[in-house]
Design an enzyme around this catalytic site. Structure first.
Site, PDB file in Angstrom:
ATOM      1  N   ILE A   1       0.835  -1.197   0.000  1.00 44.46           N
ATOM      2  CA  ILE A   1       0.000   0.000   0.000  1.00 44.46           C
ATOM      3  C   ILE A   1       0.874   1.252   0.000  1.00 44.46           C
ATOM      4  CG2 ILE A   1      -0.235  -0.063   2.526  1.00 44.46           C
ATOM      5  CD1 ILE A   1      -3.115   1.110   2.124  1.00 44.46           C
ATOM      6  N   CYS A   2       0.350   2.306  -0.613  1.00 43.44           N
ATOM      7  CA  CYS A   2       0.968   3.629  -0.600  1.00 43.44           C
ATOM      8  C   CYS A   2       2.315   3.611  -1.328  1.00 43.44           C
ATOM      9  CB  CYS A   2       1.071   4.125   0.845  1.00 43.44           C
ATOM     10  SG  CYS A   2       1.355   5.888   1.024  1.00 43.44           S
TER      11      CYS A   2
END
Length: 180
Positions: A112-113
């Site tokens: 994620i991210c």
């Protein structure tokens, strides 16, 4: 559904600078679903989490050092974000090799991210569709991946998400993918 990951072992690969909520929320979701979750890092020293990359948050004890683990030890892998965390990870040969081996084995992997940075470094994004934080999308494209603007994407066993605002969708998807 509680227990859908019973008996599964999941590695969360993180280092100093990890975005706290991107470490805590997925780990809680996986644990609540019955998985045994280990925090794997570059050393056995506790890691410093951050809020928004700039505010120190909590410190987290490390369960295992990446140089001492194998993909055979785990059923799935999660790489949280934060800008600093994946930058540390992608400069460590053991961490890069662990991620590369995991993806090449076909085990489910989630990032994620800024977490997909290590996927780029491991040279496993070519031919895959991913999403990420906007500032690393050029890196993904340059590594042969396709970038889409969606909260969560799964392609060929690799699940990616954009940012903390997508954590509900990300956590739901990784539990589903890791149970599959």
């Amino acid at each position: 559904m509680a227990g859908e990951l019973s008996g599964r072992r999941v590695a969360v690969l993180a280092a100093d600078g990890v975005e706290q909520v991107e470490l805590v929320r997925p780990r809680e979701a996986l644990t609540e679903a019955g998985a045994r979750v280990d925090l794997v890092s570059l050393s056995k020293e506790p890691i410093q989490a951050m809020n928004g990359d700039i505010e120190p948050a909590d410190r987290f004890d490390v369960d295992r050092e990446v140089s001492e683990v194998s993909v055979d030890d785990y059923d799935a892998l999660v790489v949280p974000g934060g800008t600093i965390n994946p930058d540390h990870l992608r400069t460590n040969a053991d961490a890069v090799g662990f991620v590369r081996d995991f993806v090449n084995r076909g085990g489910p992997v989630a990032a994620i991210c800024h977490g997909p940075w290590i996927l780029v470094e491991a040279d496993v994004v070519r031919g895959r569709t991913l999403t990420s934080y906007p500032s690393i999308r050029t890196d993904i494209r340059n590594a042969g991946g396709t970038v889409v603007e969606e909260p969560v994407v799964t392609d060929q066993g690799v699940t990616t998400s954009r940012d903390p605002g997508d954590l509900d969708a990300f956590c739901e998807r990784i539990v589903s993918e890791f149970a599959g």
